[in-house]
Design a protein around this motif. Sequence first.
Motif, PDB file in Angstrom:
ATOM      1  N   LEU A 111      63.807  76.808  -9.999  1.00 30.11           N
ATOM      2  CA  LEU A 111      63.542  77.673 -11.148  1.00 30.11           C
ATOM      3  C   LEU A 111      62.310  78.549 -10.905  1.00 30.11           C
ATOM      4  N   THR A 112      61.297  77.973 -10.288  1.00 28.94           N
ATOM      5  CA  THR A 112      60.090  78.744  -9.978  1.00 28.94           C
ATOM      6  C   THR A 112      60.405  79.881  -9.014  1.00 28.94           C
ATOM      7  N   ILE A 113      61.201  79.591  -7.996  1.00 26.32           N
ATOM      8  CA  ILE A 113      61.570  80.623  -7.014  1.00 26.32           C
ATOM      9  C   ILE A 113      62.389  81.721  -7.673  1.00 26.32           C
ATOM     10  N   PHE A 114      63.361  81.338  -8.505  1.00 30.83           N
ATOM     11  CA  PHE A 114      64.169  82.335  -9.208  1.00 30.83           C
ATOM     12  C   PHE A 114      63.328  83.191 -10.142  1.00 30.83           C
ATOM     13  N   SER A 115      62.327  82.574 -10.768  1.00 30.08           N
ATOM     14  CA  SER A 115      61.483  83.338 -11.689  1.00 30.08           C
ATOM     15  C   SER A 115      60.715  84.423 -10.948  1.00 30.08           C
ATOM     16  N   PHE A 116      60.304  84.146  -9.717  1.00 34.27           N
ATOM     17  CA  PHE A 116      59.621  85.163  -8.917  1.00 34.27           C
ATOM     18  C   PHE A 116      60.575  86.299  -8.547  1.00 34.27           C
ATOM     19  N   CYS A 117      61.816  85.936  -8.271  1.00 30.31           N
ATOM     20  CA  CYS A 117      62.793  86.954  -7.895  1.00 30.31           C
ATOM     21  C   CYS A 117      63.200  87.819  -9.082  1.00 30.31           C
ATOM     22  N   LYS A 118      63.203  87.232 -10.287  1.00 28.84           N
ATOM     23  CA  LYS A 118      63.704  87.937 -11.461  1.00 28.84           C
ATOM     24  C   LYS A 118      62.615  88.648 -12.264  1.00 28.84           C
ATOM     25  N   THR A 119      61.351  88.243 -12.090  1.00 25.88           N
ATOM     26  CA  THR A 119      60.281  88.754 -12.939  1.00 25.88           C
ATOM     27  C   THR A 119      59.337  89.632 -12.133  1.00 25.88           C
ATOM     28  N   VAL A 139      54.320  82.358 -15.214  1.00 21.41           N
ATOM     29  CA  VAL A 139      55.439  81.754 -14.496  1.00 21.41           C
ATOM     30  C   VAL A 139      56.408  81.100 -15.480  1.00 21.41           C
ATOM     31  N   CYS A 140      55.870  80.452 -16.505  1.00 16.81           N
ATOM     32  CA  CYS A 140      56.716  79.850 -17.533  1.00 16.81           C
ATOM     33  C   CYS A 140      57.578  80.909 -18.212  1.00 16.81           C
ATOM     34  N   ARG A 141      56.974  82.068 -18.467  1.00 13.34           N
ATOM     35  CA  ARG A 141      57.730  83.156 -19.083  1.00 13.34           C
ATOM     36  C   ARG A 141      58.850  83.614 -18.159  1.00 13.34           C
ATOM     37  N   GLY A 142      58.570  83.678 -16.855  1.00 16.73           N
ATOM     38  CA  GLY A 142      59.596  84.061 -15.897  1.00 16.73           C
ATOM     39  C   GLY A 142      60.713  83.043 -15.812  1.00 16.73           C
ATOM     40  N   GLU A 171      56.576  91.036 -12.920  1.00 13.86           N
ATOM     41  CA  GLU A 171      55.159  90.753 -13.161  1.00 13.86           C
ATOM     42  C   GLU A 171      54.606  89.669 -12.243  1.00 13.86           C
ATOM     43  N   LEU A 172      55.496  88.838 -11.714  1.00 11.72           N
ATOM     44  CA  LEU A 172      55.049  87.743 -10.840  1.00 11.72           C
ATOM     45  C   LEU A 172      54.932  88.158  -9.381  1.00 11.72           C
ATOM     46  N   ARG A 173      55.363  89.368  -9.073  1.00  5.65           N
ATOM     47  CA  ARG A 173      55.335  89.809  -7.673  1.00  5.65           C
ATOM     48  C   ARG A 173      53.962  90.364  -7.334  1.00  5.65           C
ATOM     49  N   THR A 174      52.997  89.447  -7.246  1.00  4.84           N
ATOM     50  CA  THR A 174      51.620  89.774  -6.897  1.00  4.84           C
ATOM     51  C   THR A 174      51.212  88.944  -5.682  1.00  4.84           C
ATOM     52  N   PRO A 175      50.178  89.340  -4.969  1.00  3.22           N
ATOM     53  CA  PRO A 175      49.744  88.570  -3.788  1.00  3.22           C
ATOM     54  C   PRO A 175      49.394  87.118  -4.108  1.00  3.22           C
ATOM     55  N   CYS A 176      48.701  86.882  -5.222  1.00  2.00           N
ATOM     56  CA  CYS A 176      48.320  85.515  -5.576  1.00  2.00           C
ATOM     57  C   CYS A 176      49.549  84.659  -5.867  1.00  2.00           C
TER      58      CYS A 176
END
Length: 295
Positions: free
Chosen positions: A36-44, A276-279, A46-51
């Motif tokens: 779920l965490t990985i999918f949230s990065f792919c779908k959101t 991340v929770c939002r994503g 706002e999460l596509r940041t270096p950190c």
Amino acid sequence: MAETSALPTGFGELEVLAVGMVLLVEALSGLSLNTLTIFSFCKTPELRTPCHLLVLSLALADSGISLNALVAATSSLLRVSHRRWPYGSDGCQAHGFQGFVTALASICSSAAIAWGRYHHYCTRSQLAWNSAISLVLFVWLSSAFWAALPLLGWGHYDYEPLGTCCTLDYSKGDRNFTSFLFTMSFFNFAMPLFITITSYSLMEQKLGKSGHLQVNTTLPARTLLLGWGPYAILYLYAVIADVTSISPKLQMVPALIAKMVPTINAINYALGNEMVCRGIWQCLSPQKSKKDRTK
């Protein structure tokens, strides 16, 4: 520890099944949360940041640990009926290598996140993409390098006492194992732990009193110590004494504890982060997220 057609020494059928069920729960829990965490990065976006890329690296590593646990769980359940490791000696080497790569990557990714957070909170500047990508590549290439050495003769992968998963063979405690253990542990456990503790300590000293610190500064180091420390103690004992004096059941405890780390990391780094929770919520309710974007 040779592959045999009987139940492993010191274990009955119910105990093998119990270990298999524990591994299965740990595997499914860690795999679902980190996926779920990985999918949230792919779908959101706002999460596509270096950190957050460092957190993604940790989620990928922990997903690998959970997959490794899933294989071990399946093997435990099959062991009762088939009385043997079902994937052969080559499968044992592959299982040991994959588990070691992802374990080292998880430990080093935790240290990378600690350093990234220190950089973000204490320098008040965004981590650059080049730095984050270089750090992630270094973590995975370094982990693959150290995990490949036992395949090349420095160290060795073999069955754990239950015979349902494979890891670094500590049963002999010879010079080959000892030299590999101390060298590998310094670069892949002691240094990441030092970086993690130092980074969060400096953050707490600089920002803790001002109330601007929004991350847990103690859980990451505790997770490294409690999650991987039992393995370190077992390996160290194998160097200085005869490890066969420890019961096979007790030797399996570090493996079971380590397989809980992916779930703890997901709770700390993903579920403990509002963005991340939002994503993750957007992944679970895509229709609602589309309505939010149209608004």
